[in-house]
Scaffold this active site. Structure first.
Site, PDB file in Angstrom:
ATOM      1  N   LYS A  75       0.843  -1.207   0.000  1.00 43.54           N
ATOM      2  CA  LYS A  75       0.000   0.000   0.000  1.00 43.54           C
ATOM      3  C   LYS A  75       0.876   1.254   0.000  1.00 43.54           C
ATOM      4  O   LYS A  75       0.698   2.164  -0.804  1.00 43.54           O
ATOM      5  CB  LYS A  75      -0.900  -0.005   1.236  1.00 43.54           C
ATOM      6  N   ILE A 102     -26.632  12.572   3.129  1.00 41.72           N
ATOM      7  CA  ILE A 102     -26.658  11.170   3.547  1.00 41.72           C
ATOM      8  C   ILE A 102     -26.055  10.977   4.942  1.00 41.72           C
ATOM      9  O   ILE A 102     -26.239   9.935   5.564  1.00 41.72           O
ATOM     10  CB  ILE A 102     -25.942  10.292   2.494  1.00 41.72           C
ATOM     11  N   SER A 159     -22.498  11.975   6.369  1.00 43.01           N
ATOM     12  CA  SER A 159     -21.165  12.479   6.694  1.00 43.01           C
ATOM     13  C   SER A 159     -20.871  13.762   5.922  1.00 43.01           C
ATOM     14  O   SER A 159     -21.322  13.943   4.790  1.00 43.01           O
ATOM     15  CB  SER A 159     -20.109  11.422   6.381  1.00 43.01           C
ATOM     16  N   TRP A 215     -19.343  -6.238   7.457  1.00 47.02           N
ATOM     17  CA  TRP A 215     -18.018  -5.634   7.530  1.00 47.02           C
ATOM     18  C   TRP A 215     -17.285  -5.974   8.821  1.00 47.02           C
ATOM     19  O   TRP A 215     -16.393  -5.252   9.263  1.00 47.02           O
ATOM     20  CB  TRP A 215     -18.142  -4.117   7.295  1.00 47.02           C
ATOM     21  N   GLU A 246     -28.248   5.484  -4.756  1.00 45.11           N
ATOM     22  CA  GLU A 246     -27.435   6.091  -5.795  1.00 45.11           C
ATOM     23  C   GLU A 246     -28.248   6.068  -7.090  1.00 45.11           C
ATOM     24  O   GLU A 246     -28.866   5.068  -7.417  1.00 45.11           O
ATOM     25  CB  GLU A 246     -26.156   5.276  -5.972  1.00 45.11           C
ATOM     26  N   HIS A 256     -18.924  10.486  -6.213  1.00 48.29           N
ATOM     27  CA  HIS A 256     -17.654   9.813  -6.499  1.00 48.29           C
ATOM     28  C   HIS A 256     -16.791  10.639  -7.439  1.00 48.29           C
ATOM     29  O   HIS A 256     -15.633  10.322  -7.664  1.00 48.29           O
ATOM     30  CB  HIS A 256     -17.921   8.427  -7.099  1.00 48.29           C
TER      31      HIS A 256
HETATM   32  N1  GLN Z   1     -24.210   7.822   6.687  1.00 45.73           N
HETATM   33  C1  GLN Z   1     -23.040   7.355   6.033  1.00 45.73           C
HETATM   34  C2  GLN Z   1     -22.267   8.528   5.436  1.00 45.73           C
HETATM   35  O1  GLN Z   1     -22.849   9.447   5.023  1.00 45.73           O
HETATM   36  C3  GLN Z   1     -23.362   6.376   4.938  1.00 45.73           C
HETATM   37  C4  GLN Z   1     -22.123   5.808   4.319  1.00 45.73           C
HETATM   38  C5  GLN Z   1     -22.371   4.757   3.290  1.00 45.73           C
HETATM   39  O2  GLN Z   1     -23.397   4.726   2.673  1.00 45.73           O
HETATM   40  N2  GLN Z   1     -21.422   3.891   3.064  1.00 45.73           N
HETATM   41  O3  GLN Z   1     -21.067   8.518   5.343  1.00 45.73           O
HETATM   42 ZN    ZN Z   2     -23.703   5.390   0.442  1.00 42.61          ZN
END
Ligand code: GLN
Ligand code: ZN
Length: 748
Positions: free
Chosen positions: A29, A424, A426, A554, A658, A687
């Protein structure tokens, strides 16, 4: 010859199907990232890679035969693209290395290959693009070089390649392909190139070659199986082949492979134990090589040596050539348990990372080796109170009142405009936030200072959202290192590792927590943050939790009870958190399930049961709230395929998905699945660093309104914003709010 005296049991051949390739301390890495940033030239990168490969061989040397070619600079599927010379012309650069990284990561001139999940794992591979015009040529250089590297050490080396059938089944049609083209149509051409590669390996001295055909662990049509048969009848003329699956049972593919003349098969006897019966029912030659995949390549629990030995014996009744192996490549487990000095002894005793698994395999190959059964989990890991609480739940604890009633109650509690805007969860994880977290973890920043720093961030994020004019706010998740680990650190029954890194894609690694015992909540985990954020604004602030399926997906999860039971325990803990959030006055609670699709079983027959427990666990988390409390969920993708019914069954009030890249086509799919509540189809592709234009987002919203009606549409980005920078987030969200306003105006 005297055949009546008992012959001493003979040693079995020991091997694994593949090995972790990022280095025990993520050496690869670091080298990759140094190379990409221009701090390490191509020779420096190759030196680092050679040293990682040498380390792999040092470890593997305890085995009778070692797999070679399973090292990768980025991804083994991309390596296969290179081995058959199928790089798209847009990725061809001056050097092979530059071309490789152009395909993997993209550059100014070209978008990279698409990346997607590898079967039901959290590993992501690069999707080959294959069309009717793709030219294939044999490029066996990497395979031969790595084979010779092992041979020069005197090791019995077995080259490993991704098989041609799986390669094509994992590929997608390239941009020029006609609509009815399937990559598998090219199998005949590709097989000829594999024949050349196998022949070249043979000339270099290879004996047995392992072809990985994980796609044969999924349901395949009779036509596909017929192609497999034809392909392998041709391939076995070029080399002695052992075909490996690794992701469940081969099932009906097993006789096809053996009839075609494969020298042997590597069986996944952890997830695919049903193959034992299949192979027992076949008329198998005693010369067939059977790799007994009894040591779990996907999880980190010690093997039950007694059970493993019994399975090996069953195969020995069929064949004289049984070997002991891992169930899959060890790619999915960390390298060395000895690096974990902080785990409790009772846990360490029960774990095996890659190096420890090698020892289990050599022990099983030794007729005089240990054969002890795995001890049951210690009583201290059981939590009777949790079990009693679960037993006491009402039978319909996972049902809410009908959506229409909830909708009315929620509108009465929190009045919102049509097309409400939100995010969403964060907000950008700035370098400063990450530094603060690192300092806190190392004890260089006291709790009070860290807490103050995080609260200041929450206040800034709230102020930012008010300035932007969003309708439903979030606290921004600055305190979360990771959406699963954050909860694992606060729940009983979980441990986190110091260096248990597993490759997720390219140079990216994750460190899954270990779920070892009964799970319980010791106190509120998120309430303080949400309530603090809510105290700063009149607008509603969403509570934010990670769902039970994603927490399991995970983590490394205990394998001594059904996943469904473990899911219920996690769900109960989250249910209590939801109750506390609701009691604190939170009107909207989002439970993220981005891994809902990932855990979907590879075989169709197992999917119904999965959908049942996954949706039950989600609803256990969420169904305890009153009708006026809104439950939101978030999924990170738009290709729902097999989980679309499960999405409807989650029974959330709002589902954000998405959608920006698929042009809202997914809405029709949701409708077909009888999903009737509201949707937040992402209108901003987070993204990409590009700031989306008002017009584009408004256009997407009009499509959504046309598909769902204005009452059911929410306005949000595709996913969380933690990886973006404020310079992109501010203008993008301003445009998003403007787009919602524009479409709203046209509606009234
Ligand atoms: N609530 C999380 C964020 O906004 C969702 C992250 C995700 O979907 N992997 O980061
Ligand atoms: Zn997501």
């Amino acid at each position: 010859m005297n055949t009546t005296t008992a012959v001493p049991a003979k040693r079995l051949q020991s091997t694994v199907l593949g090995y972790p390739r990022i280095g025990p301390n993520r050496e690869l890495k670091r080298a990759l990232e140094a190379h990409w940033s221009g701090r390490l030239d191509a020779d420096g990168l190759e030196a680092a890679a050679a040293s990682v490969r040498a380390g792999m061989l040092d470890d593997l040397a305890v085995l009778d035969t070692v797999p070679t070619g399973t090292f990768s600079l980025y991804d083994h599927v991309l390596d296969t693209v290179v081995a058959v010379d199928a790089l798209a012309s847009r990725h061809r650069r001056e050097t092979a290395l530059a071309s490789y990284f152009a395909a993997a990561r993209g550059d100014d001139a070209a978008v990279p290959l698409e990346m997607t999940k590898w079967f039901d794992t959290n590993y992501h591979y690069l999707v080959p693009e294959i069309g009717p015009g793709t030219a294939f040529n044999a490029k066996p250089d990497k395979a031969i070089a790595e084979f010779l590297e092992a041979r020069e050490r005197g090791l019995d080396a077995r080259p490993v390649l991704l098989g041609p059938v799986s390669f094509l089944l994992l590929a997608k049609p390239d941009a020029d392909a006609p609509a009815d083209f399937r990559p598998l149509d090219r199998l005949g051409d590709l097989v000829e190139v594999y024949v050349e590669i196998l022949t070249a390996l043979g000339r270099a001295g290879a004996g047995l070659v392992q072809l990985d055909e994980p796609a044969l662990c999924a349901d395949r049509t009779p036509e596909e199986l017929a192609s497999v048969g034809a392909a392998y009848r041709r391939l076995v003329g070029a080399a002695a082949l052992v075909v490996a699956g690794g992701y469940g049972p081969f099932g009906e593919a097993l006789p096809v492979l053996l009839d075609a003349g494969a020298e042997g098969v590597a069986l996944d006897l952890v997830r695919g134990r049903s193959d034992l019966e299949v192979i027992e029912a076949l008329d198998v030659s005693r010369e067939t090589s059977l790799f007994a995949g009894v040591v779990d390549g996907r999880n980190i629990w010690r093997a039950d040596l007694a059970e493993a030995a019994a399975d090996i014996e069953r195969l020995q009744r069929i064949s004289d050539r049984v070997g002991v192996a891992s169930s899959s490549s060890l790619l999915h487990v960390p390298v060395d348990l000895d690096a974990e000095t902080d785990l409790p002894a009772a846990l360490t005793e029960r774990l095996a990372f890659a190096r420890q698994k090698l020892r289990e395999i050599t022990a099983l190959a030794d007729p005089d080796g240990p054969r002890e059964a795995r001890p049951a989990a210690p009583g201290a890991w059981r939590d009777e109170a949790v079990r009693a609480r679960l037993d006491a739940l009402e039978p319909d604890a996972d049902r809410r009142v009908p959506y229409a009633e909830r909708r009315a109650a929620q509108a009465g509690r929190v009045p919102l405009p049509l097309l409400p805007t939100t995010t969403i969860g964060s907000f950008p994880q700035t370098a400063e936030l990450r530094n603060a977290r690192a300092a806190h973890r190392r004890g260089l920043m006291i709790d009070a200072d860290y807490g103050a720093r995080m609260r200041a961030e929450v206040a800034a994020v709230i102020a930012e959202q008010e300035r932007l004019g969003l309708d439903v706010l979030v606290h921004g998740e600055p305190e979360r290192n990771d959406m699963v680990q954050y909860f694992a650190e606060q729940l009983t029954g979980f441990a986190t590792t110091a260096a248990g890194w597993v490759q997720s894609y390219g140079s990216r690694c994750v460190r899954p927590p270990v779920l070892f015992g009964d799970v319980a909540r010791t106190g509120p985990m998120t309430v303080e943050w949400t309530s603090y954020a809510q105290s700063l604004t009149e607008k509603p602030v969403k509570g934010m939790l990670t769902g039970p399926v994603t927490i399991l997906a995970w983590s490394f999860v205990r394998d001594d009870q059904p996943l469904a039971d473990t899911a219920d325990q996690v769900a109960l803990a989250l249910r209590e958190e939801v109750a506390d959030l609701e009691a604190a006055g939170t009107a909207i609670i989002q439970v993220d399930e981005p891994a809902l699709r990932e855990l979907l079983p590879v075989r169709g027959a197992a999917r119904g049961a999965y959908r049942d427990w996954a949706t039950r666990a989600f609803r256990l988390v969420t169904a305890g709230v009153g009708p006026a409390t809104a439950i939101h969920t978030h999924l990170c993708y738009s290709e729902f395929g097999e989980v679309i019914d499960a999405i409807a069954a989650l029974d959330a009030d709002v589902t954000s998905i998405e959608a920006s890249r698929s042009k809202m086509e997914v809405l029709a799919d949701l409708d077909r699945a009888r999903y009737r509540s509201a949707v937040g189809p992402g209108v901003w592709d987070i993204h990409s660093p590009r700031v989306p234009a008002v017009g584009d987002m408004a256009e997407a919203l009009r499509l959504a309104v046309a598909a769902l009606g204005p009452e059911r549409v929410w306005v949000n980005p595709d996913c969380g914003l933690k990886t973006r920078r404020y310079e992109e987030v501010r203008p993008s969200l301003a445009n998003l709010v403007a787009a919602a306003g524009l479409v709203r105006e046209q509606l009234v």
